[in-house]
Design a protein around this motif. Structure first.
Motif, PDB file in Angstrom:
ATOM      1  N   ARG A   1       0.833  -1.213   0.000  1.00  0.00           N
ATOM      2  CA  ARG A   1       0.000   0.000   0.000  1.00  0.00           C
ATOM      3  C   ARG A   1       0.857   1.247   0.000  1.00  0.00           C
ATOM      4  O   ARG A   1       0.587   2.214  -0.725  1.00  0.00           O
ATOM      5  CB  ARG A   1      -0.918   0.034   1.232  1.00  0.00           C
ATOM      6  N   LEU A   2       1.882   1.253   0.819  1.00  0.00           N
ATOM      7  CA  LEU A   2       2.734   2.431   0.939  1.00  0.00           C
ATOM      8  C   LEU A   2       3.441   2.726  -0.379  1.00  0.00           C
ATOM      9  O   LEU A   2       3.479   3.876  -0.839  1.00  0.00           O
ATOM     10  CB  LEU A   2       3.751   2.230   2.063  1.00  0.00           C
ATOM     11  N   GLN A   3       3.999   1.705  -1.010  1.00  0.00           N
ATOM     12  CA  GLN A   3       4.687   1.908  -2.283  1.00  0.00           C
ATOM     13  C   GLN A   3       3.722   2.408  -3.357  1.00  0.00           C
ATOM     14  O   GLN A   3       4.045   3.306  -4.132  1.00  0.00           O
ATOM     15  CB  GLN A   3       5.344   0.599  -2.730  1.00  0.00           C
ATOM     16  N   ALA A   4       2.528   1.810  -3.392  1.00  0.00           N
ATOM     17  CA  ALA A   4       1.537   2.245  -4.385  1.00  0.00           C
ATOM     18  C   ALA A   4       1.139   3.696  -4.160  1.00  0.00           C
ATOM     19  O   ALA A   4       1.019   4.475  -5.108  1.00  0.00           O
ATOM     20  CB  ALA A   4       0.314   1.339  -4.317  1.00  0.00           C
TER      21      ALA A   4
ATOM     22  N   ASP B   1       1.948   1.793 -11.367  1.00  0.00           N
ATOM     23  CA  ASP B   1       2.441   2.489 -12.554  1.00  0.00           C
ATOM     24  C   ASP B   1       1.272   3.178 -13.249  1.00  0.00           C
ATOM     25  O   ASP B   1       0.561   2.586 -14.066  1.00  0.00           O
ATOM     26  CB  ASP B   1       3.120   1.495 -13.491  1.00  0.00           C
ATOM     27  N   ALA B   2       1.073   4.448 -12.946  1.00  0.00           N
ATOM     28  CA  ALA B   2      -0.042   5.201 -13.526  1.00  0.00           C
ATOM     29  C   ALA B   2       0.174   5.490 -15.006  1.00  0.00           C
ATOM     30  O   ALA B   2      -0.780   5.829 -15.715  1.00  0.00           O
ATOM     31  CB  ALA B   2      -0.236   6.511 -12.764  1.00  0.00           C
ATOM     32  N   CYS B   3       1.392   5.359 -15.476  1.00  0.00           N
ATOM     33  CA  CYS B   3       1.697   5.693 -16.869  1.00  0.00           C
ATOM     34  C   CYS B   3       1.679   4.472 -17.787  1.00  0.00           C
ATOM     35  O   CYS B   3       1.848   4.607 -19.000  1.00  0.00           O
ATOM     36  CB  CYS B   3       3.058   6.381 -16.957  1.00  0.00           C
ATOM     37  N   GLY B   4       1.503   3.282 -17.237  1.00  0.00           N
ATOM     38  CA  GLY B   4       1.466   2.076 -18.042  1.00  0.00           C
ATOM     39  C   GLY B   4       0.091   1.831 -18.638  1.00  0.00           C
ATOM     40  O   GLY B   4      -0.850   2.604 -18.429  1.00  0.00           O
TER      41      GLY B   4
ATOM     42  N   ILE C   1      -2.781  -7.603 -10.337  1.00  0.00           N
ATOM     43  CA  ILE C   1      -2.430  -6.198 -10.510  1.00  0.00           C
ATOM     44  C   ILE C   1      -3.421  -5.351  -9.733  1.00  0.00           C
ATOM     45  O   ILE C   1      -4.502  -5.830  -9.346  1.00  0.00           O
ATOM     46  CB  ILE C   1      -2.422  -5.788 -11.991  1.00  0.00           C
ATOM     47  N   PRO C   2      -3.104  -4.079  -9.461  1.00  0.00           N
ATOM     48  CA  PRO C   2      -4.039  -3.216  -8.709  1.00  0.00           C
ATOM     49  C   PRO C   2      -5.366  -3.018  -9.441  1.00  0.00           C
ATOM     50  O   PRO C   2      -5.427  -3.054 -10.675  1.00  0.00           O
ATOM     51  CB  PRO C   2      -3.275  -1.896  -8.575  1.00  0.00           C
ATOM     52  N   LEU C   3      -6.397  -2.815  -8.657  1.00  0.00           N
ATOM     53  CA  LEU C   3      -7.725  -2.461  -9.174  1.00  0.00           C
ATOM     54  C   LEU C   3      -8.035  -1.034  -8.757  1.00  0.00           C
ATOM     55  O   LEU C   3      -7.723  -0.632  -7.638  1.00  0.00           O
ATOM     56  CB  LEU C   3      -8.788  -3.402  -8.604  1.00  0.00           C
ATOM     57  N   VAL C   4      -8.662  -0.280  -9.626  1.00  0.00           N
ATOM     58  CA  VAL C   4      -9.190   1.053  -9.274  1.00  0.00           C
ATOM     59  C   VAL C   4     -10.694   0.923  -9.314  1.00  0.00           C
ATOM     60  O   VAL C   4     -11.295   0.733 -10.371  1.00  0.00           O
ATOM     61  CB  VAL C   4      -8.697   2.135 -10.262  1.00  0.00           C
TER      62      VAL C   4
END
Length: 270
Positions: free
Chosen positions: A17-20, A147-150, A264-267
Motif C-alpha cells: 500500500r505504501l509503495q503504491a 504504474d499510472a503511466c502504463g 495487478i491493482p484495481l481502481v
C-alpha cells in the motif's frame, strides 16, 4: 487528482500500500495523507474495576504500537521526496477512511490476496466503497508499485457502477500509455451501450481500444484477468457490486474473486 489517502495499519499489505501510494502521489504531483485509525481509546474504559483494567491494558498496548508504527512511517516518508502528513484517529478504520474521503481524490487499501482470513480486508473494502466519496485502489499484497503511466484495462458492462468507476479514473487514464476497454456482457439489464465508455473517454482526449470477447467464454473474472495479461495492463478500472451492507460485506462473485485473485491493482468505485 492531487490528494491520496493511505490506510496505515501494521499488517501484511502495508508495504505494498505504501509503495503504491507513493507512486501515485509522485505521478500526480500531489499530497499523501496517511491515516492511522485505531478504535482503542483509554477514555472508553469505564466498565467496572476489572473491565476498566483490561481495557486500559489494551489501550496502553495499542498506544505503544501506534507510536512505534508512526515513528517507522515518518522516518520512511522523510526520505521519499513527497508532500505528506500523518493523522491518528480513535475510530473504526472503515468509518475513519470514509469520513476522511470527503476531501481526497483517491484511497489506497489492500486486497484480500494476502490474508488467510479475508474477512477483515473485505469488510473494510465493503464499508469504504459504499460510504466513501473517492475511488479506491485495491492493492495486492505482493505488488509493491503502481504504474499510472502504463497500460490500463477498463472493465465495462454498461452499469451505473462501471460508469462511476470510469469517470473517477479519468485523471489516471489520461496518464496511461494505452487504454483498453473490455466489454463484458452479463445477464443483467444495463442502460449504457458498449461504445459509450470509449466515447466518454474521447471527450477527455483519451484514445481507447475496445475488446469484445464472445459471450459465454468462461467466468467474467477469468476473462478480465486473461485480457489484462494480454494487454500488459498495470491496473484495472472497474465498478464494484454487492448484495449486502453488513459489516463484513459480501460482494458479488466477480468483485470478490478479483479482490482475492487479481495480480495487478484495481481502481474501484461503486
Amino acid at each position: 487528482m492531487k490528494s491520496v489517502l493511505l490506510y496505515i495499519a501494521d499488517d501484511a499489505g502495508l508495504e505494498a500500500r505504501l509503495q503504491a501510494a507513493l507512486d501515485l502521489t509522485r505521478s500526480v504531483g500531489g499530497h499523501l495523507h496517511c491515516l492511522r485509525a485505531n478504535p482503542y481509546n483509554p477514555q472508553m474504559a469505564f466498565d467496572g474495576v476489572t473491565g476498566m483494567s483490561v481495557m486500559y491494558d489494551i489501550s496502553k498496548l495499542a498506544r505503544e504500537q501506534d507510536e512505534k508504527l508512526r515513528a517507522e512511517i515518518e522516518k520512511r516518508l522523510a526520505g521519499e521526496g513527497v508532500s505528506w502528513d500523518y493523522r491518528e484517529e480513535n475510530v473504526d478504520p472503515s468509518r475513519g477512511l470514509s469520513k476522511n474521503s470527503a476531501l481526497v481524490d483517491i484511497i489506497v487499501l489492500s486486497s484480500a490476496s494476502g490474508e488467510k482470513d479475508a474477512a477483515l480486508p473485505l469488510g473494510i473494502l465493503g464499508d469504504v466503497l459504499f460510504n466513501a466519496t473517492a475511488p479506491v485502489v485495491v492493492q495486492p499484497d505482493n505488488v509493491k508499485k503502481f504504474d499510472a503511466c502504463g497500460p490500463a484495462l477498463v472493465a465495462w458492462n454498461g452499469s451505473l457502477e462501471a460508469g462511476n468507476a470510469l469517470r473517477a479514473a479519468v485523471p489516471l487514464l489520461k496518464m496511461s500509455s494505452d487504454v483498453h476497454i473490455l466489454t463484458v456482457e452479463e445477464d443483467k439489464d444495463h442502460d449504457l451501450p458498449q461504445l459509450s465508455a470509449s466515447e466518454y473517454l474521447a471527450y477527455h482526449g483519451i484514445k481507447s481500444e475496445i475488446h469484445s470477447p464472445p459471450a459465454g467464454e468462461g467466468p467474467v473474472e477469468a476473462t478480465l484477468l486473461a485480457e489484462a495479461k494480454n494487454v500488459k495492463a498495470e491496473y484495472i478500472v472497474m465498478g464494484a457490486y454487492g448484495h449486502s451492507r453488513a459489516r463484513e460485506f459480501l460482494f458479488g462473485g466477480v468483485t470478490r474473486n478479483l479482490f482475492k485473485n487479481c495480480h495487478i491493482p484495481l481502481v474501484v468505485s461503486h
